[in-house]
Design a protein around this motif. Structure first.
Motif, PDB file in Angstrom:
ATOM      1  N   LEU A 295       3.819   1.538  -1.417  1.00  0.00           N
ATOM      2  CA  LEU A 295       4.308   1.746  -2.787  1.00  0.00           C
ATOM      3  C   LEU A 295       3.229   2.434  -3.624  1.00  0.00           C
ATOM      4  O   LEU A 295       3.509   3.375  -4.372  1.00  0.00           O
ATOM      5  N   VAL A 296       1.993   1.955  -3.493  1.00  0.00           N
ATOM      6  CA  VAL A 296       0.893   2.553  -4.252  1.00  0.00           C
ATOM      7  C   VAL A 296       0.752   4.026  -3.877  1.00  0.00           C
ATOM      8  O   VAL A 296       0.571   4.891  -4.749  1.00  0.00           O
TER       9      VAL A 296
ATOM     10  N   GLU B  15       0.840  -1.206   0.000  1.00  0.00           N
ATOM     11  CA  GLU B  15       0.000   0.000   0.000  1.00  0.00           C
ATOM     12  C   GLU B  15       0.875   1.256   0.000  1.00  0.00           C
ATOM     13  O   GLU B  15       0.510   2.270  -0.600  1.00  0.00           O
TER      14      GLU B  15
ATOM     15  N   LEU C 117       3.103   6.060  -2.694  1.00  0.00           N
ATOM     16  CA  LEU C 117       4.235   6.811  -3.243  1.00  0.00           C
ATOM     17  C   LEU C 117       4.063   7.060  -4.745  1.00  0.00           C
ATOM     18  O   LEU C 117       4.314   8.154  -5.238  1.00  0.00           O
ATOM     19  N   LEU C 118       3.612   6.016  -5.439  1.00  0.00           N
ATOM     20  CA  LEU C 118       3.442   6.164  -6.890  1.00  0.00           C
ATOM     21  C   LEU C 118       2.344   7.167  -7.197  1.00  0.00           C
ATOM     22  O   LEU C 118       2.398   7.889  -8.196  1.00  0.00           O
ATOM     23  N   HIS C 119       1.348   7.224  -6.324  1.00  0.00           N
ATOM     24  CA  HIS C 119       0.232   8.131  -6.552  1.00  0.00           C
ATOM     25  C   HIS C 119       0.571   9.549  -6.104  1.00  0.00           C
ATOM     26  O   HIS C 119       0.447  10.500  -6.880  1.00  0.00           O
TER      27      HIS C 119
END
Ligand SMILES: Cc1cc2nc3c(=O)[nH]c(=O)nc-3n(C[C@H](O)[C@H](O)[C@H](O)COP(=O)(O)OP(=O)(O)OC[C@H]3O[C@@H](n4cnc5c(N)ncnc54)[C@H](O)[C@@H]3O)c2cc1C
Lengths: 247, 321
Positions: free
Chosen positions: A236-237, A234, A239-241
């Motif tokens: 990582l998601v 979650e 950070l990517l967002h």
């Protein structure tokens, strides 16, 4: 049938890419040279396969380069081909190089002219298209399969979002990529035979250079990887967002 | 005057072509001149809508011989059109069509060409175009010395804008089109798939996924992200995935917004083809895998456990957004 295979000398894929003279010149010290993989793996091998099917086929290899290109052209001859032509000049301008090869093609009247889809150093992807225009022949870019029946070639070529199959009569210029053939390793017999195959050196024809390389740059180094625990995808998601704004 | 070649597939103008249009318009502004488009054949939608990108005129050549692609015919037609309208700079996308035609046009017009440009040229003194060389390991600044200049723009290097409330004028051009020598006998679309070079997000798998039967978890993630799929060379060589998915120095070079590498070690030849991606995520169970050095984000872990969880987490994020 007569085939011309264009051969380019490129740095090995693991070569360290560095520049000398304040970024003006590629640093050649310590660099191993290879045959441009697209030229070797696909166009040259396909030409050899066509000759194996029809032994009357004649294969010429051509390279535009100084004497330092000779080991590369001998290596190519070790895989196959009847004779080689080296046009004794050095250039990074695609038009100048293509004009030299077109000159040879215009005198020798080949049925097929093969190039790789691009070289792995300058990534120009333009020599084939220029030769075709200069000798006024059809151009088949990005071929993934090449079949010959009499004087008709059936070529599968990459288009945006897929492939198309086309037929065309020779003469034709083809740029080859993965799918056209499979890489081969030269054997001892080939290497011995290559030593005595004719290698003709031609002086360049008069032609203009249309471009020149001013300087090179290396990409900025990455800041360093941010590691995320596999138990916290979650994060990582998030950070990517939020941070990278990538999803 | 800047003339942008408007490429179309299946009578539709694709993203890579709109990028070229945006680039051509920006270049024209920089040079203090006008940008026009060149359209060969017909498209489904009204091409005057390209005025939204501030293209002024669209020169259109309509001839039955242009309904199927033949590089030789297109090259001659484009060169004749460029001469007729007095173009001083031509812009193509460095997509498959661009690669088929721009070199030929350069040779016929004896106009210096730089392929794979990644930004606008420097035009304060001369005309210098930056392009990617050594398959993504470096950049070269190439000077074009001829009066007419040709640039092909690397896909995904220039964001499309658009949105201006103007319409372009359609101007039919009368150029004799020669008959072609090429017959197209079949077209195989990789239907439903997102084009690899155009994709915003690419999800890529390597030998770490062990076999083609394991690609489901990667495809699920790609589907959730609306991503194109790619693979490393050994995966393509082993026919686990179709060869057009092979990225790297000897495969396709990509520059998406986001590249997710799963079970790929990060060999120098692989990195060469993907390192222009804006953000790189690496999922690999080996903390020493070289790919982590080229990555922005990483997870050291087993792809078979991480991927389903990641797909789920993205689903949840989208649901809560
Ligand atoms: C001339 C030349 C040109 C080349 N051109 C290219 C090219 O264009 N593109 C290209 O890709 N390669 C190219 N190569 C090959 C390149 O050198 C590498 O061999 C190749 O990229 C390795 O592919 P891979 O990362 O999939 O496999 P491997 O190197 O075998 O790596 C597999 C990775 O998966 C990880 N892994 C294993 N199991 C798991 C798991 N369960 N979960 C997570 N991770 C796991 C491992 O830790 C390892 O890092 C070229 C080589 C040469 C010599």
């Amino acid at each position: 049938m007569k085939i011309l295979v264009c051969i380019s000398k490129t740095p090995d894929t693991t070569a360290k890419i560095a520049f000398a003279n304040g970024g003006k010149k590629f640093e050649e010290a310590g660099v191993q040279w290879i045959i441009n993989p697209y030229d070797e793996w696909y166009s040259l091998v396909r030409a050899i396969e066509l000759k194996e099917k029809d032994p009357a086929t004649i294969i010429h290899l051509v390279t535009v380069g100084g004497a330092d290109a000779e080991p590369i052209i001998r290596k190519a001859l070790a895989l196959g081909g009847d004779e080689a032509i080296r046009i004794n000049t050095d250039s990074s301008d695609s038009y100048y190089i293509a004009a030299q090869i077109a000159e040879v093609a215009n005198t020798e009247k080949y049925d097929l002219v093969f190039t790789g889809k691009e070289t792995i150093d300058y990534n120009g992807a333009s020599i084939g298209g220029m030769i075709a225009a200069l000798i006024d022949a059809p151009y088949m870019s990005l071929a993934t399969s090449f079949l010959m029946e009499g004087s008709t070639a059936t070529i599968t070529r990459e288009i945006e979002g897929g492939e198309e199959v086309v037929t065309v009569n020779t003469p034709v210029v083809v740029s080859c990529q993965k799918g056209v053939a499979e890489q081969r390793i030269p054997n001892m017999r080939g290497i011995m035979a290559a030593r005595t195959k004719p290698l003709k050196v031609l002086e360049p024809a008069a032609a203009d250079s249309l471009t020149s390389i001013e300087s090179f740059e290396l990409p900025a180094p990455k800041a360093g990887v941010k590691l995320v625990s596999p138990d916290n995808v979650e994060e990582l998601v998030r950070l990517l967002h939020d941070e990278a704004k990538a999803i | 005057m800047v003339l942008v070649y408007i490429d179309h597939q299946d009578n539709q103008i694709k993203k890579s072509s709109l990028e070229a249009v945006t680039y051509g318009v920006a270049l024209a502004k920089q040079l203090g001149t006008e940008a026009h488009g060149l359209l060969l054949g017909t498209v489904n939608d009204d091409p005057s809508a390209l005025g939204a990108y501030e293209l002024k005129n669209i020169y259109q050549i309509n001839d039955a011989a242009l309904s199927s692609f033949d590089a030789q015919v297109f090259v001659k037609t484009i060169a004749a059109a460029a001469t007729k309208v007095g173009a001083t700079t031509l812009v193509f996308s460095h997509n498959q069509t661009g690669k088929a035609v721009c070199a030929g046009v350069s040779a016929l017009l004896k106009a210096g060409l730089v392929t794979g440009a990644i930004e606008l040229p420097k035009t304060d003194a001369g005309f210098v175009v930056k392009k990617s060389v050594f398959s993504g390991k470096a950049f070269a600044n190439v000077s074009i010395q001829t009066a007419i200049k040709i640039i092909s723009l690397s896909p995904n290097s220039f964001r499309t804008t658009g949105g201006a409330a103007t319409m372009a004028s359609i101007i039919p051009l009368d150029i004799p089109v020669s008959a072609g020598h090429v017959k197209i006998t079949a077209v195989n679309k990789t239907s439903g798939e997102i084009s690899l070079t155009e994709a915003d997000i690419v999800v890529s798998g390597g030998r770490g996924l062990k076999g083609p039967e394991n690609w489901g978890i990667l495809l699920d993630l790609a589907k959730e992200l609306g991503a194109a799929t790619a693979c490393s060379r050994p995966v393509g060589d082993a026919h686990w995935r179709p060869h057009h998915e092979h990225v790297g120095q000897t495969g396709v070079q990509v520059a998406p917004n986001l590249y997710i590498a799963i079970g790929i070690s990060g060999a120098i030849q692989h990195l060469a083809g993907v390192n222009r991606s804006k953000t790189i995520v690496v999922i690999n169970k080996d903390p020493e895998a070289p790919f982590f050095k080229a990555a922005d984000y990483g997870i050291v872990g087993d792809a078979f456990e991480v991927l389903p969880k990641l797909t789920d987490a993205i689903k949840k994020m989208k649901a809560s957004a």
